[in-house]
Design a protein around this motif. Structure first.
Motif, PDB file in Angstrom:
ATOM      1  N   ASN A 171       0.810  -1.065   0.037  1.00 35.06           N
ATOM      2  CA  ASN A 171       0.020  -0.204   0.048  1.00 35.06           C
ATOM      3  C   ASN A 171       0.696   1.216   0.070  1.00 35.06           C
ATOM      4  O   ASN A 171       0.483   2.233   0.580  1.00 35.06           O
ATOM      5  CB  ASN A 171      -0.906   0.247   1.168  1.00 35.06           C
ATOM      6  CG  ASN A 171      -1.965  -0.955   1.054  1.00 35.06           C
ATOM      7  OD1 ASN A 171      -2.197  -1.824  -0.056  1.00 35.06           O
ATOM      8  ND2 ASN A 171      -2.612  -1.563   1.991  1.00 35.06           N
ATOM      9  N   ILE A 172       1.931   1.083  -0.680  1.00 32.77           N
ATOM     10  CA  ILE A 172       2.890   2.572  -0.840  1.00 32.77           C
ATOM     11  C   ILE A 172       2.069   3.235  -1.852  1.00 32.77           C
ATOM     12  O   ILE A 172       1.740   2.763  -2.892  1.00 32.77           O
ATOM     13  CB  ILE A 172       4.120   2.125  -1.286  1.00 32.77           C
ATOM     14  CG1 ILE A 172       5.010   1.144  -0.639  1.00 32.77           C
ATOM     15  CG2 ILE A 172       4.851   3.400  -1.732  1.00 32.77           C
ATOM     16  CD1 ILE A 172       6.082   0.443  -1.034  1.00 32.77           C
ATOM     17  N   PRO A 173       1.774   4.696  -1.577  1.00 36.14           N
ATOM     18  CA  PRO A 173       0.995   5.210  -2.616  1.00 36.14           C
ATOM     19  C   PRO A 173       1.563   5.631  -3.940  1.00 36.14           C
ATOM     20  O   PRO A 173       2.875   5.621  -4.035  1.00 36.14           O
ATOM     21  CB  PRO A 173       1.059   6.729  -1.834  1.00 36.14           C
ATOM     22  CG  PRO A 173       1.293   6.521  -0.265  1.00 36.14           C
ATOM     23  CD  PRO A 173       1.955   5.224  -0.215  1.00 36.14           C
ATOM     24  N   ALA A 174       0.706   5.797  -4.847  1.00 34.16           N
ATOM     25  CA  ALA A 174       1.403   5.816  -6.363  1.00 34.16           C
ATOM     26  C   ALA A 174       2.202   7.060  -6.471  1.00 34.16           C
ATOM     27  O   ALA A 174       3.077   6.978  -7.490  1.00 34.16           O
ATOM     28  CB  ALA A 174       0.048   5.933  -7.107  1.00 34.16           C
ATOM     29  N   ASP A 175       2.186   8.093  -5.790  1.00 36.36           N
ATOM     30  CA  ASP A 175       2.931   9.120  -5.782  1.00 36.36           C
ATOM     31  C   ASP A 175       4.514   8.989  -5.344  1.00 36.36           C
ATOM     32  O   ASP A 175       5.229   9.900  -5.692  1.00 36.36           O
ATOM     33  CB  ASP A 175       2.316  10.680  -5.341  1.00 36.36           C
ATOM     34  CG  ASP A 175       2.193  10.727  -3.891  1.00 36.36           C
ATOM     35  OD1 ASP A 175       2.189   9.338  -3.387  1.00 36.36           O
ATOM     36  OD2 ASP A 175       2.108  11.649  -3.415  1.00 36.36           O
ATOM     37  N   VAL A 176       4.640   7.847  -4.612  1.00 37.01           N
ATOM     38  CA  VAL A 176       6.109   7.487  -4.257  1.00 37.01           C
ATOM     39  C   VAL A 176       6.529   6.695  -5.245  1.00 37.01           C
ATOM     40  O   VAL A 176       6.339   5.688  -5.640  1.00 37.01           O
ATOM     41  CB  VAL A 176       5.855   6.926  -2.843  1.00 37.01           C
ATOM     42  CG1 VAL A 176       7.331   6.267  -2.397  1.00 37.01           C
ATOM     43  CG2 VAL A 176       5.441   7.506  -1.624  1.00 37.01           C
ATOM     44  N   THR A 177       7.765   7.204  -5.678  1.00 40.32           N
ATOM     45  CA  THR A 177       8.565   6.331  -6.825  1.00 40.32           C
ATOM     46  C   THR A 177       9.930   5.891  -6.313  1.00 40.32           C
ATOM     47  O   THR A 177      10.951   6.038  -7.105  1.00 40.32           O
ATOM     48  CB  THR A 177       8.426   7.321  -8.183  1.00 40.32           C
ATOM     49  OG1 THR A 177       9.140   8.623  -7.774  1.00 40.32           O
ATOM     50  CG2 THR A 177       7.064   7.306  -8.633  1.00 40.32           C
ATOM     51  N   SER A 178      10.257   6.319  -4.943  1.00 44.24           N
ATOM     52  CA  SER A 178      11.634   6.011  -4.516  1.00 44.24           C
ATOM     53  C   SER A 178      11.548   5.703  -2.924  1.00 44.24           C
ATOM     54  O   SER A 178      10.575   6.105  -2.329  1.00 44.24           O
ATOM     55  CB  SER A 178      12.543   7.000  -4.643  1.00 44.24           C
ATOM     56  OG  SER A 178      12.391   8.004  -3.993  1.00 44.24           O
ATOM     57  N   LEU A 179      12.538   4.898  -2.661  1.00 49.43           N
ATOM     58  CA  LEU A 179      12.492   4.562  -0.917  1.00 49.43           C
ATOM     59  C   LEU A 179      13.908   4.746  -0.670  1.00 49.43           C
ATOM     60  O   LEU A 179      14.967   4.348  -1.465  1.00 49.43           O
ATOM     61  CB  LEU A 179      12.289   3.364  -0.798  1.00 49.43           C
ATOM     62  CG  LEU A 179      10.777   2.946  -0.935  1.00 49.43           C
ATOM     63  CD1 LEU A 179      10.617   1.289  -0.649  1.00 49.43           C
ATOM     64  CD2 LEU A 179       9.855   3.571   0.248  1.00 49.43           C
ATOM     65  N   GLU A 180      14.261   5.373   0.251  1.00 53.41           N
ATOM     66  CA  GLU A 180      15.648   6.040   0.786  1.00 53.41           C
ATOM     67  C   GLU A 180      16.236   4.660   1.531  1.00 53.41           C
ATOM     68  O   GLU A 180      15.672   3.887   1.899  1.00 53.41           O
ATOM     69  CB  GLU A 180      15.878   7.049   1.809  1.00 53.41           C
ATOM     70  CG  GLU A 180      15.215   8.324   1.183  1.00 53.41           C
ATOM     71  CD  GLU A 180      16.072   8.934  -0.268  1.00 53.41           C
ATOM     72  OE1 GLU A 180      17.515   8.610   0.016  1.00 53.41           O
ATOM     73  OE2 GLU A 180      15.596   9.215  -1.139  1.00 53.41           O
ATOM     74  N   ARG A 181      17.623   4.626   1.559  1.00 48.14           N
ATOM     75  CA  ARG A 181      18.098   3.656   2.003  1.00 48.14           C
ATOM     76  C   ARG A 181      17.664   3.479   3.616  1.00 48.14           C
ATOM     77  O   ARG A 181      17.750   4.629   4.197  1.00 48.14           O
ATOM     78  CB  ARG A 181      19.889   3.950   2.036  1.00 48.14           C
ATOM     79  CG  ARG A 181      20.392   2.824   2.748  1.00 48.14           C
ATOM     80  CD  ARG A 181      22.191   3.199   2.585  1.00 48.14           C
ATOM     81  NE  ARG A 181      22.667   3.226   1.212  1.00 48.14           N
ATOM     82  CZ  ARG A 181      22.900   4.169   0.453  1.00 48.14           C
ATOM     83  NH1 ARG A 181      23.001   5.511   0.921  1.00 48.14           N
ATOM     84  NH2 ARG A 181      23.193   4.096  -0.613  1.00 48.14           N
ATOM     85  N   GLY A 182      17.409   2.498   4.126  1.00 44.57           N
ATOM     86  CA  GLY A 182      16.941   2.058   5.515  1.00 44.57           C
ATOM     87  C   GLY A 182      15.316   2.681   5.530  1.00 44.57           C
ATOM     88  O   GLY A 182      14.683   2.517   6.585  1.00 44.57           O
ATOM     89  N   ALA A 183      14.724   2.855   4.385  1.00 46.16           N
ATOM     90  CA  ALA A 183      13.240   3.180   4.514  1.00 46.16           C
ATOM     91  C   ALA A 183      12.399   2.081   4.995  1.00 46.16           C
ATOM     92  O   ALA A 183      11.294   2.427   5.474  1.00 46.16           O
ATOM     93  CB  ALA A 183      12.752   3.468   3.228  1.00 46.16           C
ATOM     94  N   ALA A 184      12.871   0.929   5.334  1.00 44.05           N
ATOM     95  CA  ALA A 184      12.229  -0.301   6.047  1.00 44.05           C
ATOM     96  C   ALA A 184      11.570   0.256   7.347  1.00 44.05           C
ATOM     97  O   ALA A 184      10.454  -0.326   7.837  1.00 44.05           O
ATOM     98  CB  ALA A 184      12.746  -1.611   5.917  1.00 44.05           C
ATOM     99  N   SER A 185      12.561   0.920   7.988  1.00 40.63           N
ATOM    100  CA  SER A 185      12.341   1.151   9.438  1.00 40.63           C
ATOM    101  C   SER A 185      11.216   2.413   9.393  1.00 40.63           C
ATOM    102  O   SER A 185      10.697   2.907  10.389  1.00 40.63           O
ATOM    103  CB  SER A 185      13.469   1.763  10.144  1.00 40.63           C
ATOM    104  OG  SER A 185      14.311   0.395  10.101  1.00 40.63           O
ATOM    105  N   ASN A 186      11.202   3.247   8.326  1.00 40.99           N
ATOM    106  CA  ASN A 186      10.432   4.607   8.330  1.00 40.99           C
ATOM    107  C   ASN A 186       9.866   4.576   7.009  1.00 40.99           C
ATOM    108  O   ASN A 186      10.161   5.521   6.188  1.00 40.99           O
ATOM    109  CB  ASN A 186      11.362   5.776   8.621  1.00 40.99           C
ATOM    110  CG  ASN A 186      10.580   7.137   8.926  1.00 40.99           C
ATOM    111  OD1 ASN A 186       9.467   6.925   9.187  1.00 40.99           O
ATOM    112  ND2 ASN A 186      11.109   7.997   8.547  1.00 40.99           N
TER     113      ASN A 186
END
Length: 172
Positions: free
Chosen positions: A83-98
């Motif tokens: 359920n990551i919103p469609a306007d999100v097109t990247s995850l920073e390193r460590g994004a699993a925690s935040n």
């Protein structure tokens, strides 16, 4: 190493572009993406990911990391965000925690809802770690944080509209 593809039984889906500052498709994993929790000398830091070119109709994303070579009949799920919103097109390193607002963290096969890095058994040979971003045609799939990554992927059988993957390799 087992000779089975992690997504061989899923329907063919169109692809889009997935890149990472931390993963090279077919290349070795960085120690940050290996496990400290499971004694593999790593740091359990989820990789940076960026994606583009998802098809029209994408309303959300799911990110997973799976080891099809783990010595179990069902492989090993290292990470799952739905359920990551469609306007999100990247995850920073460590994004699993935040994770991004609205995203749902799911329990991995190590028993946490965080990213757990690569930790193949010593001497077991190289393992593949398949990181996938799946474009979903629904804003949310009907799963909560208690759903396993396998249950999330079952939902993707009906709601996934495109998929992009990178595969890293690690052995001890």
């Amino acid at each position: 190493m087992l000779d089975r593809e992690p997504y061989a039984d899923l329907p063919d889906l169109p692809s889009f572009t997935l890149t990472s500052e931390d993963l090279t498709d077919g290349g070795p994993l960085h120690p940050d993406q290996c496990s400290g929790i499971m004694g593999a000398g790593g740091r359990d830091v989820s990789p940076q990911l960026s994606w583009s070119g998802a098809p029209e109709g994408t309303k959300s994303y799911v990110v997973t990391m799976f080891d099809p070579d783990a010595p179990t009949p069902s492989g090993f799920w290292h990470w799952c965000l739905s359920n990551i919103p469609a306007d999100v097109t990247s995850l920073e390193r460590g994004a699993a925690s935040n994770p991004p607002a609205g995203a749902v963290k799911h329990r991995n096969d190590g028993g946490t809802d965080e990213y757990i890095g690569a930790a193949p058994p010593p001497g077991h040979g190289p393992h593949r770690y398949v990181v996938c971003v799946t474009a979903v045609g629904e804003e949310t799939i009907e799963v909560d944080e208690s759903a396993s990554p396998a249950a999330v992927n079952f939902q993707l059988f009906s709601h996934g509209i495109a998929r992009a993957c990178l595969t890293g390799v690690h052995e001890r």
